[in-house]
Scaffold this motif. Structure first.
Motif, PDB file in Angstrom:
ATOM      1  N   LYS A  87      34.449 -50.398  58.635  1.00  0.00           N
ATOM      2  CA  LYS A  87      35.394 -49.283  58.680  1.00  0.00           C
ATOM      3  C   LYS A  87      36.837 -49.750  58.474  1.00  0.00           C
ATOM      4  N   LEU A  88      37.119 -51.011  58.732  1.00  0.00           N
ATOM      5  CA  LEU A  88      38.495 -51.504  58.637  1.00  0.00           C
ATOM      6  C   LEU A  88      39.100 -51.305  57.248  1.00  0.00           C
ATOM      7  N   PRO A  89      38.439 -51.719  56.159  1.00  0.00           N
ATOM      8  CA  PRO A  89      39.061 -51.513  54.844  1.00  0.00           C
ATOM      9  C   PRO A  89      39.291 -50.039  54.512  1.00  0.00           C
ATOM     10  N   ARG A  90      38.350 -49.179  54.873  1.00  0.00           N
ATOM     11  CA  ARG A  90      38.514 -47.747  54.593  1.00  0.00           C
ATOM     12  C   ARG A  90      39.685 -47.172  55.395  1.00  0.00           C
ATOM     13  N   PHE A  91      39.755 -47.545  56.669  1.00  0.00           N
ATOM     14  CA  PHE A  91      40.849 -47.068  57.506  1.00  0.00           C
ATOM     15  C   PHE A  91      42.188 -47.594  56.993  1.00  0.00           C
ATOM     16  N   ALA A  92      42.234 -48.846  56.623  1.00  0.00           N
ATOM     17  CA  ALA A  92      43.480 -49.445  56.134  1.00  0.00           C
ATOM     18  C   ALA A  92      43.947 -48.781  54.838  1.00  0.00           C
ATOM     19  N   GLU A  93      43.037 -48.485  53.930  1.00  0.00           N
ATOM     20  CA  GLU A  93      43.414 -47.804  52.682  1.00  0.00           C
ATOM     21  C   GLU A  93      43.970 -46.412  52.978  1.00  0.00           C
ATOM     22  N   TRP A  94      43.336 -45.705  53.908  1.00  0.00           N
ATOM     23  CA  TRP A  94      43.851 -44.393  54.307  1.00  0.00           C
ATOM     24  C   TRP A  94      45.248 -44.541  54.887  1.00  0.00           C
ATOM     25  N   TYR A  95      45.410 -45.524  55.760  1.00  0.00           N
ATOM     26  CA  TYR A  95      46.696 -45.704  56.429  1.00  0.00           C
ATOM     27  C   TYR A  95      47.803 -46.043  55.436  1.00  0.00           C
ATOM     28  N   LEU A  96      47.496 -46.878  54.468  1.00  0.00           N
ATOM     29  CA  LEU A  96      48.484 -47.189  53.428  1.00  0.00           C
ATOM     30  C   LEU A  96      48.898 -45.912  52.688  1.00  0.00           C
ATOM     31  N   ASN A  97      47.929 -45.054  52.423  1.00  0.00           N
ATOM     32  CA  ASN A  97      48.196 -43.856  51.617  1.00  0.00           C
ATOM     33  C   ASN A  97      48.895 -42.741  52.358  1.00  0.00           C
ATOM     34  N   ILE A  98      48.923 -42.771  53.679  1.00  0.00           N
ATOM     35  CA  ILE A  98      49.661 -41.718  54.378  1.00  0.00           C
ATOM     36  C   ILE A  98      51.119 -42.120  54.612  1.00  0.00           C
ATOM     37  N   MET A  99      51.551 -43.201  53.986  1.00  0.00           N
ATOM     38  CA  MET A  99      52.947 -43.607  54.109  1.00  0.00           C
ATOM     39  C   MET A  99      53.791 -42.846  53.083  1.00  0.00           C
ATOM     40  N   SER A 100      54.991 -42.517  53.496  1.00  0.00           N
ATOM     41  CA  SER A 100      55.925 -41.766  52.657  1.00  0.00           C
ATOM     42  C   SER A 100      56.582 -42.689  51.637  1.00  0.00           C
ATOM     43  N   PRO A 101      57.236 -42.098  50.649  1.00  0.00           N
ATOM     44  CA  PRO A 101      58.147 -42.910  49.833  1.00  0.00           C
ATOM     45  C   PRO A 101      59.280 -43.440  50.718  1.00  0.00           C
ATOM     46  N   ALA A 102      60.070 -44.339  50.187  1.00  0.00           N
ATOM     47  CA  ALA A 102      61.249 -44.820  50.911  1.00  0.00           C
ATOM     48  C   ALA A 102      62.081 -43.601  51.282  1.00  0.00           C
ATOM     49  N   ASP A 103      62.375 -43.440  52.557  1.00  0.00           N
ATOM     50  CA  ASP A 103      62.972 -42.203  53.069  1.00  0.00           C
ATOM     51  C   ASP A 103      64.457 -42.416  53.377  1.00  0.00           C
ATOM     52  N   ILE A 104      65.303 -41.626  52.732  1.00  0.00           N
ATOM     53  CA  ILE A 104      66.753 -41.782  52.928  1.00  0.00           C
ATOM     54  C   ILE A 104      67.158 -41.498  54.364  1.00  0.00           C
ATOM     55  N   ARG A 105      66.365 -40.702  55.101  1.00  0.00           N
ATOM     56  CA  ARG A 105      66.712 -40.392  56.490  1.00  0.00           C
ATOM     57  C   ARG A 105      66.561 -41.605  57.402  1.00  0.00           C
TER      58      ARG A 105
END
Length: 172
Positions: free
Chosen positions: A5-23
């Motif tokens: 489950k680690l690789p699947r969870f890690a790929e999901w986690y990478l993908n829920i990151m935003s672009p570089a956020d000016i805030r």
């Protein structure tokens, strides 16, 4: 380090990151949906990178890159993360694009890791239930690195269990 489950969870986690956020000074953060908050989980990425460095070296490098893009944050929530993260591990740009995680979300992303990066995260499905609140159908949109439509919800107060305070697709 060997749990499938680690690789699947890690790929999901990478993908829920935003672009570089000016805030946040150009740092990437996890998108906010349900009762989450920005900056919640970057430490976990570096901990996972440390745990899987031998078994999944490419994934480890991607996780370390994202941890660095999130400001190399540490946490003392359970115990000091300084003891659980190998900061000397190599990092490599994950070059994220579009992704679908059935029953949770879909991500459309273009111009990765440029000032023009744009992403849309659509929260959908029914497998995300523990902290989701009423965010099903919500759209989190960043255009050219600027947030246009953000998730907003609070698990405490004021609680609004309807979709009408969300940025999403709602039937008339």
């Amino acid at each position: 380090e060997t749990d499938p489950k680690l690789p699947r969870f890690a790929e999901w986690y990478l993908n829920i990151m935003s672009p570089a956020d000016i805030r946040f000074g150009g740092l990437r953060n996890n998108i906010v949906d349900g009762d989450s908050q920005p900056c919640d989980g970057a430490t976990l990425m570096a901990e996972m990178a440390t745990a899987c460095a031998a078994s999944h070296p490419a994934l480890s490098r991607h996780l370390m890159w994202m941890w660095q893009a999130n400001g190399r944050r540490h946490s003392g929530f359970y115990a000091s993360s300084h003891l659980r993260i190998n900061e000397g591990l190599p990092a490599e740009d994950p070059q994220l694009g579009n992704a679908v995680f059935p029953n949770y979300c879909a991500v459309l992303r273009s111009q990765w890791n440029t000032p023009r990066e744009t992403s849309v995260h659509a929260i959908m499905g029914n497998s995300y239930y523990d902290h989701r609140g009423s965010s099903s159908g919500e759209l989190i949109i960043y255009a050219l690195g600027v947030p246009l439509s953000l998730g907003w919800e609070n698990m405490y107060s004021p609680h609004n269990p309807t979709p009408y305070s969300r940025c999403g697709v709602v039937p008339e």
